[in-house]
Design a protein around this motif. Structure first.
Motif, PDB file in Angstrom:
ATOM      1  N   SER A   1      -0.182   4.166  30.592  1.00  0.00           N
ATOM      2  CA  SER A   1       0.919   4.125  29.632  1.00  0.00           C
ATOM      3  C   SER A   1       0.828   2.863  28.775  1.00  0.00           C
ATOM      4  O   SER A   1       1.122   2.894  27.585  1.00  0.00           O
ATOM      5  N   VAL A   2       0.374   1.736  29.381  1.00  0.00           N
ATOM      6  CA  VAL A   2       0.212   0.508  28.585  1.00  0.00           C
ATOM      7  C   VAL A   2      -0.879   0.707  27.540  1.00  0.00           C
ATOM      8  O   VAL A   2      -0.728   0.343  26.371  1.00  0.00           O
ATOM      9  N   GLN A   3      -2.001   1.330  27.970  1.00  0.00           N
ATOM     10  CA  GLN A   3      -3.096   1.540  27.030  1.00  0.00           C
ATOM     11  C   GLN A   3      -2.679   2.476  25.908  1.00  0.00           C
ATOM     12  O   GLN A   3      -3.035   2.278  24.756  1.00  0.00           O
ATOM     13  N   GLN A   4      -1.877   3.492  26.271  1.00  0.00           N
ATOM     14  CA  GLN A   4      -1.438   4.414  25.238  1.00  0.00           C
ATOM     15  C   GLN A   4      -0.501   3.736  24.245  1.00  0.00           C
ATOM     16  O   GLN A   4      -0.568   3.981  23.048  1.00  0.00           O
ATOM     17  N   GLN A   5       0.337   2.853  24.816  1.00  0.00           N
ATOM     18  CA  GLN A   5       1.267   2.096  23.958  1.00  0.00           C
ATOM     19  C   GLN A   5       0.462   1.227  22.980  1.00  0.00           C
ATOM     20  O   GLN A   5       0.732   1.205  21.781  1.00  0.00           O
ATOM     21  N   ASN A   6      -0.549   0.520  23.538  1.00  0.00           N
ATOM     22  CA  ASN A   6      -1.413  -0.317  22.693  1.00  0.00           C
ATOM     23  C   ASN A   6      -2.098   0.534  21.639  1.00  0.00           C
ATOM     24  O   ASN A   6      -2.225   0.137  20.490  1.00  0.00           O
ATOM     25  N   PHE A   7      -2.553   1.712  22.074  1.00  0.00           N
ATOM     26  CA  PHE A   7      -3.263   2.607  21.162  1.00  0.00           C
ATOM     27  C   PHE A   7      -2.347   3.034  20.015  1.00  0.00           C
ATOM     28  O   PHE A   7      -2.724   3.005  18.851  1.00  0.00           O
ATOM     29  N   MET A   8      -1.114   3.396  20.364  1.00  0.00           N
ATOM     30  CA  MET A   8      -0.171   3.827  19.330  1.00  0.00           C
ATOM     31  C   MET A   8       0.088   2.697  18.337  1.00  0.00           C
ATOM     32  O   MET A   8       0.129   2.919  17.131  1.00  0.00           O
ATOM     33  N   MET A   9       0.246   1.463  18.884  1.00  0.00           N
ATOM     34  CA  MET A   9       0.480   0.312  18.007  1.00  0.00           C
ATOM     35  C   MET A   9      -0.722   0.111  17.082  1.00  0.00           C
ATOM     36  O   MET A   9      -0.582  -0.061  15.869  1.00  0.00           O
ATOM     37  N   ALA A  10      -1.920   0.159  17.698  1.00  0.00           N
ATOM     38  CA  ALA A  10      -3.143  -0.074  16.936  1.00  0.00           C
ATOM     39  C   ALA A  10      -3.345   1.017  15.889  1.00  0.00           C
ATOM     40  O   ALA A  10      -3.660   0.735  14.737  1.00  0.00           O
ATOM     41  N   VAL A  11      -3.109   2.271  16.296  1.00  0.00           N
ATOM     42  CA  VAL A  11      -3.342   3.388  15.389  1.00  0.00           C
ATOM     43  C   VAL A  11      -2.381   3.345  14.198  1.00  0.00           C
ATOM     44  O   VAL A  11      -2.773   3.560  13.059  1.00  0.00           O
ATOM     45  N   THR A  12      -1.125   3.006  14.490  1.00  0.00           N
ATOM     46  CA  THR A  12      -0.141   2.932  13.407  1.00  0.00           C
ATOM     47  C   THR A  12      -0.585   1.883  12.399  1.00  0.00           C
ATOM     48  O   THR A  12      -0.576   2.107  11.184  1.00  0.00           O
ATOM     49  N   HIS A  13      -1.020   0.740  12.963  1.00  0.00           N
ATOM     50  CA  HIS A  13      -1.481  -0.344  12.103  1.00  0.00           C
ATOM     51  C   HIS A  13      -2.727   0.087  11.324  1.00  0.00           C
ATOM     52  O   HIS A  13      -2.836  -0.123  10.121  1.00  0.00           O
ATOM     53  N   GLU A  14      -3.644   0.729  12.039  1.00  0.00           N
ATOM     54  CA  GLU A  14      -4.905   1.166  11.436  1.00  0.00           C
ATOM     55  C   GLU A  14      -4.690   2.195  10.325  1.00  0.00           C
ATOM     56  O   GLU A  14      -5.449   2.264   9.377  1.00  0.00           O
ATOM     57  N   LEU A  15      -3.651   3.018  10.489  1.00  0.00           N
ATOM     58  CA  LEU A  15      -3.379   4.028   9.459  1.00  0.00           C
ATOM     59  C   LEU A  15      -2.668   3.418   8.263  1.00  0.00           C
ATOM     60  O   LEU A  15      -2.943   3.758   7.117  1.00  0.00           O
ATOM     61  N   LYS A  16      -1.751   2.492   8.583  1.00  0.00           N
ATOM     62  CA  LYS A  16      -0.930   1.941   7.504  1.00  0.00           C
ATOM     63  C   LYS A  16      -1.747   1.058   6.570  1.00  0.00           C
ATOM     64  O   LYS A  16      -1.585   1.120   5.353  1.00  0.00           O
ATOM     65  N   THR A  17      -2.645   0.235   7.173  1.00  0.00           N
ATOM     66  CA  THR A  17      -3.384  -0.723   6.335  1.00  0.00           C
ATOM     67  C   THR A  17      -4.213  -0.043   5.245  1.00  0.00           C
ATOM     68  O   THR A  17      -4.028  -0.359   4.071  1.00  0.00           O
ATOM     69  N   PRO A  18      -5.100   0.903   5.578  1.00  0.00           N
ATOM     70  CA  PRO A  18      -5.891   1.497   4.493  1.00  0.00           C
ATOM     71  C   PRO A  18      -5.044   2.230   3.469  1.00  0.00           C
ATOM     72  O   PRO A  18      -5.333   2.177   2.269  1.00  0.00           O
ATOM     73  N   ILE A  19      -3.955   2.856   3.932  1.00  0.00           N
ATOM     74  CA  ILE A  19      -3.096   3.576   2.989  1.00  0.00           C
ATOM     75  C   ILE A  19      -2.454   2.578   2.017  1.00  0.00           C
ATOM     76  O   ILE A  19      -2.446   2.778   0.798  1.00  0.00           O
ATOM     77  N   ALA A  20      -1.945   1.454   2.585  1.00  0.00           N
ATOM     78  CA  ALA A  20      -1.290   0.453   1.735  1.00  0.00           C
ATOM     79  C   ALA A  20      -2.290  -0.144   0.745  1.00  0.00           C
ATOM     80  O   ALA A  20      -1.978  -0.286  -0.452  1.00  0.00           O
ATOM     81  N   VAL A  21      -3.495  -0.487   1.232  1.00  0.00           N
ATOM     82  CA  VAL A  21      -4.511  -1.097   0.351  1.00  0.00           C
ATOM     83  C   VAL A  21      -4.901  -0.120  -0.756  1.00  0.00           C
ATOM     84  O   VAL A  21      -4.966  -0.477  -1.938  1.00  0.00           O
ATOM     85  N   THR A  22      -5.138   1.149  -0.368  1.00  0.00           N
ATOM     86  CA  THR A  22      -5.538   2.159  -1.346  1.00  0.00           C
ATOM     87  C   THR A  22      -4.455   2.333  -2.406  1.00  0.00           C
ATOM     88  O   THR A  22      -4.736   2.356  -3.609  1.00  0.00           O
ATOM     89  N   GLN A  23      -3.203   2.413  -1.939  1.00  0.00           N
ATOM     90  CA  GLN A  23      -2.084   2.598  -2.873  1.00  0.00           C
ATOM     91  C   GLN A  23      -2.000   1.435  -3.859  1.00  0.00           C
ATOM     92  O   GLN A  23      -1.915   1.629  -5.072  1.00  0.00           O
ATOM     93  N   LEU A  24      -2.099   0.222  -3.326  1.00  0.00           N
ATOM     94  CA  LEU A  24      -2.007  -0.973  -4.165  1.00  0.00           C
ATOM     95  C   LEU A  24      -3.151  -1.014  -5.184  1.00  0.00           C
ATOM     96  O   LEU A  24      -2.929  -1.259  -6.375  1.00  0.00           O
ATOM     97  N   ASN A  25      -4.365  -0.752  -4.701  1.00  0.00           N
ATOM     98  CA  ASN A  25      -5.532  -0.775  -5.600  1.00  0.00           C
ATOM     99  C   ASN A  25      -5.385   0.254  -6.719  1.00  0.00           C
ATOM    100  O   ASN A  25      -5.630  -0.036  -7.884  1.00  0.00           O
ATOM    101  N   LEU A  26      -4.975   1.465  -6.343  1.00  0.00           N
ATOM    102  CA  LEU A  26      -4.850   2.524  -7.345  1.00  0.00           C
ATOM    103  C   LEU A  26      -3.760   2.206  -8.360  1.00  0.00           C
ATOM    104  O   LEU A  26      -3.924   2.422  -9.563  1.00  0.00           O
ATOM    105  N   GLU A  27      -2.649   1.629  -7.862  1.00  0.00           N
ATOM    106  CA  GLU A  27      -1.556   1.251  -8.770  1.00  0.00           C
ATOM    107  C   GLU A  27      -2.028   0.183  -9.748  1.00  0.00           C
ATOM    108  O   GLU A  27      -1.741   0.244 -10.937  1.00  0.00           O
ATOM    109  N   THR A  28      -2.783  -0.799  -9.210  1.00  0.00           N
ATOM    110  CA  THR A  28      -3.299  -1.871 -10.074  1.00  0.00           C
ATOM    111  C   THR A  28      -4.233  -1.288 -11.130  1.00  0.00           C
ATOM    112  O   THR A  28      -4.155  -1.644 -12.310  1.00  0.00           O
ATOM    113  N   LEU A  29      -5.118  -0.382 -10.702  1.00  0.00           N
ATOM    114  CA  LEU A  29      -6.065   0.228 -11.649  1.00  0.00           C
ATOM    115  C   LEU A  29      -5.335   1.023 -12.722  1.00  0.00           C
ATOM    116  O   LEU A  29      -5.756   1.076 -13.881  1.00  0.00           O
ATOM    117  N   GLN A  30      -4.227   1.649 -12.304  1.00  0.00           N
ATOM    118  CA  GLN A  30      -3.469   2.474 -13.254  1.00  0.00           C
ATOM    119  C   GLN A  30      -2.699   1.617 -14.258  1.00  0.00           C
ATOM    120  O   GLN A  30      -2.674   1.917 -15.455  1.00  0.00           O
TER     121      GLN A  30
END
Ligand code: ADP
Length: 330
Positions: free
Chosen positions: A109-138
């Motif tokens: 359960s601890v590993q799954q908790q860590n995984f969920m934290m890591a995955v959320t972070h891992e998903l959010k970062t590329p989405i945020a960077v991509t969004q920011l880059n595309l907005e800047t380009l636009q």
């Protein structure tokens, strides 16, 4: 080393206290019942002997009767000891089983908790960077060089996101035995070369050298083999400084084909070398770690290696870093 959060540590302490209290109580109760039964048995024999002497006309207890009573007393004692030991063994086996199962459960359960934290972070970062880059380009008219840099960084993030999704999907398919295999004869040399080329495109500033023996063939699943190589390359990139070299060697040694991915990062402590292949395992804790990841990459590498009659291990590079070695047995 695994560092649990204070809340989980509190929970663990509470579970340990209850567990040991119950175990000690059960063993103490068993001893108490054993002593009580032995005493009761002794008293019973003493009363029976007394009753015989109190019978009118009996002054001496017949030798045969006394022997019979004493035999019965010792038989009962042996019975109590045997039953007591059986119960003790059952309690101890049960205790070890419960302890292991609980520990496994808490770890998972601890590993799954860590995984969920890591995955959320891992998903959010590329989405945020991509969004920011595309907005800047636009919104802004950028210099071509700046524009290229931004597109390259967006592509890098999209690549990470893609790899993360592939890893999660594959892990669940392999765990659920739902992966549809389609094995073909692969030119492993070309496959590894192809992965390195793609890697170089994604990370043009990284120095990668390779020694690939040509025309080495292997029966297997192309996609899985690519994922194995890609995960090892990504890790070498992630865990070694940007200005250091990554070296890839693919060569045949008799009946074996060996793939080696070497980096000059800070390496992996001996105590962690076997653990890093466990599912969701990451060295250190989520609170102190600053590298991105989910702990799935090497777990998948191991699964893929097993799937291809290969084994994967890690050794130390000289003067520093790690060498991941995959040995394919034909
Ligand atoms: P992730 O990289 O997503 O954390 P992995 O399963 O790929 O998960 O790796 C597990 C752990 O092994 C990593 O968290 C890292 O601590 C360690 N590790 C993997 N590859 C390397 C490497 N090349 N150098 C140093 N440490 C590594």
């Amino acid at each position: 080393m695994k560092i649990f959060s204070p809340k989980i540590n509190q929970k663990l302490t509470a579970v340990k206290v209850v567990y040991w209290a119950m175990l000690i109580y059960m063993i103490a109760a068993l001893f108490w019942w054993f002593i009580a039964l032995v005493k009761q048995n002794d008293t019973l024999v003493a009363v029976q002997l007394q009753q015989i002497t109190q019978k009118p006309g009996t002054t001496v207890i017949p030798k045969q009767t006394a022997e019979q009573l004493l035999k019965m007393q010792s038989r009962k004692r042996v019975q109590y000891i045997a039953e007591g030991l059986t119960f003790l063994a059952l309690i101890l086996i049960g205790a070890v089983y419960v302890f292991r199962a609980t520990r496994r459960q808490i770890r998972a359960s601890v590993q799954q908790q860590n995984f969920m934290m890591a995955v959320t972070h891992e998903l959010k970062t590329p989405i945020a960077v991509t969004q920011l880059n595309l907005e800047t380009l636009q919104k802004r008219k950028l210099e071509p060089a700046q524009q290229d840099k931004m597109i390259a960084s967006t592509l890098q993030e999209a690549n990470r996101l893609n790899m993360l999704c592939d890893n999660i999907l594959l892990a669940s398919q392999l765990d659920g035995k739902a992966y549809q295999e389609s094995r073909i004869e692969n030119n492993l040399s070309d496959l590894v070369e192809g992965c390195i080329d793609t890697f170089k495109q994604h990370y043009p500033l990284r120095l990668v050298t390779e020694q690939i023996e040509p025309t080495l063939y292997l029966d297997g699943e192309t996609l899985l083999l690519q994922m194995l190589v890609n995960n090892l390359l990504e890790n070498a990139h992630k865990y070694a400084p940007q200005d250091t070299e990554i070296k890839v060697i693919l060569a045949a040694y008799g009946k074996h084909v060996k793939l080696e991915v070497m980096d000059s990062g800070k390496g992996i402590p001996d105590t962690e070398k076997s653990k890093i292949f466990e599912k969701f395992y990451r060295i250190g804790s989520e609170a102190t770690r600053n590298t991105k990841g989910t702990g799935l990459g090497l777990y998948l590498c191991k699964k893929i290696a097993e799937n291809h009659n290969a084994n994967i291990s890690v050794t130390d590079n000289k003067p520093q870093g790690s060498i991941f070695v995959v040995t394919f047995n034909s």
